[in-house]
Design a protein around this motif. Structure first.
Motif, PDB file in Angstrom:
ATOM      1  N   SER A 148       0.838  -1.198   0.000  1.00 22.71           N
ATOM      2  CA  SER A 148       0.000   0.000   0.000  1.00 22.71           C
ATOM      3  C   SER A 148       0.872   1.247   0.000  1.00 22.71           C
ATOM      4  O   SER A 148       1.900   1.300   0.695  1.00 22.71           O
ATOM      5  N   ALA A 149       0.476   2.245  -0.756  1.00 23.55           N
ATOM      6  CA  ALA A 149       1.225   3.503  -0.797  1.00 23.55           C
ATOM      7  C   ALA A 149       1.079   4.266   0.509  1.00 23.55           C
ATOM      8  O   ALA A 149       1.961   5.048   0.888  1.00 23.55           O
ATOM      9  N   LYS A 150      -0.013   4.038   1.210  1.00 25.19           N
ATOM     10  CA  LYS A 150      -0.265   4.763   2.456  1.00 25.19           C
ATOM     11  C   LYS A 150       0.418   4.116   3.652  1.00 25.19           C
ATOM     12  O   LYS A 150       0.821   4.795   4.598  1.00 25.19           O
ATOM     13  N   LYS A 165       1.677 -11.080   6.027  1.00 27.74           N
ATOM     14  CA  LYS A 165       0.770 -11.749   5.102  1.00 27.74           C
ATOM     15  C   LYS A 165       1.106 -11.335   3.672  1.00 27.74           C
ATOM     16  O   LYS A 165       1.177 -10.144   3.380  1.00 27.74           O
ATOM     17  N   ALA A 166       1.294 -12.309   2.798  1.00 27.73           N
ATOM     18  CA  ALA A 166       1.652 -12.034   1.406  1.00 27.73           C
ATOM     19  C   ALA A 166       0.740 -12.803   0.463  1.00 27.73           C
ATOM     20  O   ALA A 166       0.553 -14.017   0.620  1.00 27.73           O
ATOM     21  N   ALA A 167       0.184 -12.105  -0.515  1.00 26.50           N
ATOM     22  CA  ALA A 167      -0.731 -12.734  -1.477  1.00 26.50           C
ATOM     23  C   ALA A 167      -0.048 -12.939  -2.824  1.00 26.50           C
ATOM     24  O   ALA A 167       0.797 -12.139  -3.239  1.00 26.50           O
ATOM     25  N   ALA A 168      -0.417 -14.009  -3.524  1.00 23.62           N
ATOM     26  CA  ALA A 168       0.124 -14.289  -4.857  1.00 23.62           C
ATOM     27  C   ALA A 168      -0.818 -15.254  -5.562  1.00 23.62           C
ATOM     28  O   ALA A 168      -1.740 -15.804  -4.953  1.00 23.62           O
ATOM     29  N   GLN A 169      -0.571 -15.449  -6.849  1.00 19.33           N
ATOM     30  CA  GLN A 169      -1.367 -16.384  -7.634  1.00 19.33           C
ATOM     31  C   GLN A 169      -0.784 -17.789  -7.507  1.00 19.33           C
ATOM     32  O   GLN A 169       0.430 -17.989  -7.530  1.00 19.33           O
ATOM     33  N   THR A 202      -5.810 -11.220 -10.052  1.00 17.81           N
ATOM     34  CA  THR A 202      -6.644 -10.090  -9.654  1.00 17.81           C
ATOM     35  C   THR A 202      -7.200 -10.264  -8.246  1.00 17.81           C
ATOM     36  O   THR A 202      -7.381  -9.288  -7.513  1.00 17.81           O
ATOM     37  N   ASP A 203      -7.473 -11.502  -7.848  1.00 15.68           N
ATOM     38  CA  ASP A 203      -7.965 -11.762  -6.491  1.00 15.68           C
ATOM     39  C   ASP A 203      -6.873 -11.474  -5.463  1.00 15.68           C
ATOM     40  O   ASP A 203      -7.154 -10.964  -4.364  1.00 15.68           O
ATOM     41  N   ALA A 204      -5.635 -11.811  -5.818  1.00 14.33           N
ATOM     42  CA  ALA A 204      -4.512 -11.532  -4.918  1.00 14.33           C
ATOM     43  C   ALA A 204      -4.349 -10.027  -4.731  1.00 14.33           C
ATOM     44  O   ALA A 204      -4.116  -9.545  -3.618  1.00 14.33           O
ATOM     45  N   LEU A 205      -4.477  -9.288  -5.827  1.00 11.84           N
ATOM     46  CA  LEU A 205      -4.388  -7.829  -5.740  1.00 11.84           C
ATOM     47  C   LEU A 205      -5.508  -7.266  -4.877  1.00 11.84           C
ATOM     48  O   LEU A 205      -5.294  -6.356  -4.076  1.00 11.84           O
ATOM     49  N   GLN A 206      -6.701  -7.809  -5.027  1.00 16.51           N
ATOM     50  CA  GLN A 206      -7.840  -7.334  -4.259  1.00 16.51           C
ATOM     51  C   GLN A 206      -7.605  -7.479  -2.756  1.00 16.51           C
ATOM     52  O   GLN A 206      -8.042  -6.630  -1.965  1.00 16.51           O
ATOM     53  N   GLN A 207      -6.899  -8.529  -2.360  1.00 17.82           N
ATOM     54  CA  GLN A 207      -6.583  -8.727  -0.945  1.00 17.82           C
ATOM     55  C   GLN A 207      -5.751  -7.566  -0.408  1.00 17.82           C
ATOM     56  O   GLN A 207      -5.972  -7.087   0.704  1.00 17.82           O
ATOM     57  N   LEU A 208      -4.813  -7.087  -1.209  1.00 25.67           N
ATOM     58  CA  LEU A 208      -4.004  -5.951  -0.792  1.00 25.67           C
ATOM     59  C   LEU A 208      -4.838  -4.681  -0.782  1.00 25.67           C
ATOM     60  O   LEU A 208      -4.738  -3.859   0.135  1.00 25.67           O
ATOM     61  N   ARG A 209      -5.670  -4.521  -1.783  1.00 28.69           N
ATOM     62  CA  ARG A 209      -6.499  -3.319  -1.868  1.00 28.69           C
ATOM     63  C   ARG A 209      -7.422  -3.195  -0.653  1.00 28.69           C
ATOM     64  O   ARG A 209      -7.672  -2.105  -0.153  1.00 28.69           O
ATOM     65  N   LEU A 210      -7.907  -4.339  -0.168  1.00 29.48           N
ATOM     66  CA  LEU A 210      -8.812  -4.349   0.975  1.00 29.48           C
ATOM     67  C   LEU A 210      -8.077  -4.332   2.310  1.00 29.48           C
ATOM     68  O   LEU A 210      -8.722  -4.282   3.369  1.00 29.48           O
ATOM     69  N   GLY A 211      -6.747  -4.403   2.255  1.00 28.33           N
ATOM     70  CA  GLY A 211      -5.971  -4.383   3.487  1.00 28.33           C
ATOM     71  C   GLY A 211      -5.950  -5.705   4.226  1.00 28.33           C
ATOM     72  O   GLY A 211      -5.629  -5.757   5.422  1.00 28.33           O
ATOM     73  N   LEU A 212      -6.281  -6.797   3.523  1.00 27.44           N
ATOM     74  CA  LEU A 212      -6.317  -8.111   4.152  1.00 27.44           C
ATOM     75  C   LEU A 212      -4.959  -8.795   4.150  1.00 27.44           C
ATOM     76  O   LEU A 212      -4.767  -9.804   4.836  1.00 27.44           O
ATOM     77  N   VAL A 213      -4.023  -8.297   3.345  1.00 30.44           N
ATOM     78  CA  VAL A 213      -2.647  -8.792   3.348  1.00 30.44           C
ATOM     79  C   VAL A 213      -1.708  -7.589   3.373  1.00 30.44           C
ATOM     80  O   VAL A 213      -2.129  -6.452   3.134  1.00 30.44           O
ATOM     81  N   ASP A 214      -0.442  -7.856   3.656  1.00 33.93           N
ATOM     82  CA  ASP A 214       0.542  -6.774   3.750  1.00 33.93           C
ATOM     83  C   ASP A 214       1.269  -6.527   2.443  1.00 33.93           C
ATOM     84  O   ASP A 214       1.835  -5.445   2.234  1.00 33.93           O
ATOM     85  N   SER A 215       1.269  -7.526   1.565  1.00 32.53           N
ATOM     86  CA  SER A 215       1.959  -7.375   0.279  1.00 32.53           C
ATOM     87  C   SER A 215       1.332  -8.292  -0.757  1.00 32.53           C
ATOM     88  O   SER A 215       0.608  -9.241  -0.426  1.00 32.53           O
ATOM     89  N   TYR A 216       1.635  -7.996  -1.997  1.00 31.29           N
ATOM     90  CA  TYR A 216       1.105  -8.756  -3.142  1.00 31.29           C
ATOM     91  C   TYR A 216       2.255  -8.948  -4.124  1.00 31.29           C
ATOM     92  O   TYR A 216       2.940  -7.995  -4.498  1.00 31.29           O
ATOM     93  N   GLY A 217       2.504 -10.202  -4.528  1.00 28.03           N
ATOM     94  CA  GLY A 217       3.583 -10.483  -5.456  1.00 28.03           C
ATOM     95  C   GLY A 217       3.063 -10.761  -6.847  1.00 28.03           C
ATOM     96  O   GLY A 217       2.073 -11.486  -7.020  1.00 28.03           O
TER      97      GLY A 217
END
Length: 290
Positions: A148-150, A165-169, A202-217
């Motif tokens: 997140s940029a913020k 928490k890290a999200a990926a495909q 796209t689902d992995a990205l959505q997790q980051l957008r919603l703040g449910l993970v700390d990073s997205y690879g």
């Protein structure tokens, strides 16, 4: 989406960049779009007569479906980083650029059948491909982490993912990378990486957008497009990794064009066009000199 993993059919690197371009209407494979490449008043690079399939025009075979590299905008105009690079190369040769939309699985046969002069479409340089075509390397393809940029949650490098928490495909090299990093964390006496895998990028990205993970690879290319579409929302972490070279392909017997494109690429790097294109599309991490 047929290309939800974007370059999955080309390599093991993950991506779903096309999923973020739902608004772009893709033309049928094999289509051709002639686009002026702003030819130089006089060619900077000499090109022997008869080198091109059609005099005064260089035709590129390209799978135009992978933003931010190649895709169609709402006006059905081919756009993207590779499109701009191909146009810049054409200008150095003093010719127009014509983009032939070609299915990736048939793109090398199309080149060999002289349906085009060269391939520009994030074609990874692999030993088996070098046996049938020649390459002019022009950039890298790579992986990266997005936060997140913020609030980056303290994630500055991959080493900071321990306990995060890290999200990926699923089934991607980034997932393998996270597993290896998690083992390293444990070996160093730290908490393992909490890896969250999803069938769609796209689902992995959505997790980051919603703040449910700390990073997205994902791939740097996918991340670059996401950041361009949603400015000030995300930021990249650390340096790109899992890098592989990408090149413009020419026929094995086409030494004249290969040499001309090599010189043209050197010119666009020298005059700053190359750096400007990468910067515009958030792809500086894929700079071939990096």
């Amino acid at each position: 989406m047929a290309r939800s993993s974007r370059r999955a059919c080309r390599t093991t690197l993950p991506a779903a960049c096309a999923a973020f371009a739902a608004a772009a209407v893709l033309a049928g494979c094999g289509g051709s779009t002639e686009k002026a490449a702003s030819p130089a008043a006089s060619p900077v690079v000499d090109l022997p007569a008869g080198t091109l399939v059609k005099d005064g025009q260089i035709t590129y075979c390209s799978d135009i479906s992978a933003p931010p590299l190649t895709y169609y905008d709402a006006a059905q105009k081919p756009v993207g980083a590779e499109i701009e690079l191909g146009d810049a190369l054409a200008a150095q040769l003093g010719v127009k650029a014509n983009w032939a939309n070609t299915a990736f699985n048939g793109i090398i046969p199309a080149l060999q059948a002289k349906q085009c002069d060269a391939i520009i479409t994030q074609l990874y340089i692999k030993p088996e491909r070098e046996k049938v075509v020649d390459f002019v390397p022009y950039m890298y393809a790579s992986n990266t982490f997005v936060v997140s940029a913020k609030d980056d949650k303290g994630v500055k490098t991959a080493g900071d993912l321990c306990g995060k928490k890290a999200a990926a495909q699923t089934g991607t090299t980034i997932a393998d990378y996270l597993n290896a990093q998690s083992k390293k964390c444990v070996a160093d006496g730290k908490k393992k990486v909490d890896i969250r895998l999803f069938t769609k990028d796209t689902d992995a990205l959505q997790q980051l957008r919603l703040g449910l993970v700390d990073s997205y690879g994902t791939t740097l290319e996918t991340a670059a497009y996401v950041m361009k579409q949603q400015p000030d929302t995300f930021q990249l972490v650390g340096k790109p990794f899992n890098r592989i070279k990408v090149g413009a392909a020419t026929r094995k017997d086409d030494t004249a064009l290969h040499d001309a494109l090599t010189k043209a690429f050197a010119e666009v790097r020298k005059n700053g066009e190359y750096a400007a294109i990468l910067k515009k599309w958030n792809l500086t991490g894929d700079d071939i000199a990096g």
